[in-house]
Design a protein around this motif. Structure first.
Motif, short mmCIF file in Angstrom:
data_model
loop_
_atom_site.label_atom_id
_atom_site.label_comp_id
_atom_site.label_asym_id
_atom_site.label_seq_id
_atom_site.Cartn_x
_atom_site.Cartn_y
_atom_site.Cartn_z
N UNK A 32 -19.17 14.28 0.13
CA UNK A 32 -18.67 13.20 -0.72
C UNK A 32 -17.22 13.54 -1.04
N UNK A 33 -16.32 12.69 -0.61
CA UNK A 33 -14.89 12.99 -0.67
C UNK A 33 -14.22 12.16 -1.76
N UNK A 34 -13.61 12.86 -2.70
CA UNK A 34 -12.75 12.21 -3.69
C UNK A 34 -11.32 12.39 -3.18
N UNK A 35 -10.77 11.33 -2.64
CA UNK A 35 -9.44 11.35 -2.01
C UNK A 35 -8.42 10.88 -3.03
N UNK A 36 -7.52 11.75 -3.44
CA UNK A 36 -6.58 11.41 -4.49
C UNK A 36 -5.16 11.30 -3.95
N UNK A 37 -4.37 10.51 -4.65
CA UNK A 37 -2.97 10.35 -4.31
C UNK A 37 -2.22 9.90 -5.55
N UNK A 38 -0.94 10.17 -5.58
CA UNK A 38 -0.15 9.87 -6.78
C UNK A 38 -0.08 8.37 -7.04
N UNK A 39 0.06 7.58 -5.98
CA UNK A 39 0.19 6.13 -6.10
C UNK A 39 -0.91 5.47 -5.27
N UNK A 40 -1.94 4.94 -5.93
CA UNK A 40 -3.05 4.33 -5.19
C UNK A 40 -2.62 3.06 -4.46
N UNK A 41 -1.46 2.55 -4.78
CA UNK A 41 -0.92 1.42 -4.02
C UNK A 41 -0.55 1.79 -2.60
N UNK A 42 -0.49 3.09 -2.33
CA UNK A 42 -0.16 3.57 -0.98
C UNK A 42 -1.42 4.03 -0.23
N UNK A 43 -2.57 3.52 -0.63
CA UNK A 43 -3.83 3.98 -0.04
C UNK A 43 -4.26 3.14 1.17
N UNK A 44 -3.42 2.22 1.61
CA UNK A 44 -3.81 1.34 2.71
C UNK A 44 -4.19 2.06 3.98
N UNK A 45 -3.35 3.00 4.40
CA UNK A 45 -3.62 3.74 5.64
C UNK A 45 -4.89 4.58 5.50
N UNK A 46 -5.09 5.16 4.34
CA UNK A 46 -6.29 5.97 4.08
C UNK A 46 -7.55 5.12 4.17
#
Length: 282
Positions: A32-46
């Motif tokens: 179960x992967x919790x994938x984090x990033x500073x700006x969730x607006x940049x999560x499109x590619x993920x």
């Protein structure tokens, strides 16, 4: 430590590159992967990569330089998933510069992201990793072993991470937590672009360092164009640290990275390293 859908891993810096590839690979391995990033607006590619791989990710906001953001993210994982079995510290930022031509404030900013950001996440996660006998994995760089021209601040941060984790590893192991570092070489990601500088302008403003900087850039750009790994290839070493029964402390992501770091580890007087990197600046 076998893969299981009950095991939870938090990964930082998953908007692109190794972090994105590691998030997808871990999910494919049953985590179960919790994938984090500073700006969730940049999560499109993920999100697109996860969809194409047929896996689900729990995408959340986390700024490694903000202790409150880190605490909120880790607390949220425990509240929603009930456990945390592994952390992969992947978030980082590149930097180009040399001491005379940059401010100490610039260097501090590099350390905040690449060193203190790792500490913020690791400190918040460790109580939960102790509870599960978990793993603390940090993506560093071959630049954490060999200092590289015009990367003084970046390499200093990665050296610091390597030293911190190497020192922490036996202490954490006594309490059941395995600590590993993963050392990529050149990887074909957005990382170089994310340095965020105009290279031609940097050379023009470099004064007495201009010729050396241009030589370094020529060599480095050629390496990234012709010899870089894919993010998925580099993420293979991250997955090994996550899933191996007895993960090594230090893993390189390619034969080139192993050969390159090996230069330092057998170079007692420093002449081999400086002979190598001196050639990069003409």
């Amino acid at each position: 430590m076998s893969s299981s859908s009950s095991k939870v891993v938090l990964i930082t810096g998953t908007s692109s590159g190794i972090g994105l590839a590691a998030a997808v690979a871990a999910a494919q391995a049953g985590w179960r992967v919790v994938a984090t990033l500073r700006d969730t607006g940049r999560s499109g590619a993920l999100r697109k990569a996860a969809g194409e791989a047929g896996v689900e990710l729990d995408v959340r906001q986390l700024d490694v330089t903000d202790e409150r953001s880190v605490a909120a993210a880790v607390d949220g994982v425990i509240a929603d998933h009930g456990r945390l079995d592994a952390v992969i510290n992947n978030a980082g930022a590149g930097h180009l510069g040399t001491l005379e031509n940059e401010s100490v404030a610039d260097v501090r900013a590099v350390m905040e992201v690449n060193f203190f950001g790792v500490l913020h996440v690791s400190k918040a996660a460790l109580p939960h990793l102790r509870a599960t006998g978990g793993r603390l994995i940090t993506v560093t760089s071959v630049g954490g072993i060999i200092g590289q021209p015009f990367n003084e601040a970046y390499c200093a941060a990665k050296f610091a991470v390597e030293g911190y984790m190497e020192s922490l590893a036996p202490v954490a192991a006594r309490l059941g937590v395995a600590v590993s570092v993963v050392e990529p070489g050149a990887v074909a990601t957005e990382f170089v672009n994310n340095i965020g500088v105009d290279l031609a302008a940097e050379v023009a403003a470099a004064g007495p360092y201009a010729d050396a900087l241009q030589a370094y850039l020529d060599r480095t750009v050629a390496q990234f164009l012709n010899g870089a790994q894919t993010p998925a290839e580099a993420a293979g070493a991250v997955l090994e640290a996550l899933t191996a029964d007895r993960p090594a402390f230090r893993l390189q992501t390619s034969d080139w990275a192993r050969e390159f770091t090996g230069t330092k580890l057998t170079d007692l007087d420093g002449s081999a390293v400086l002979g190598l990197t001196g050639g990069w600046v003409g």
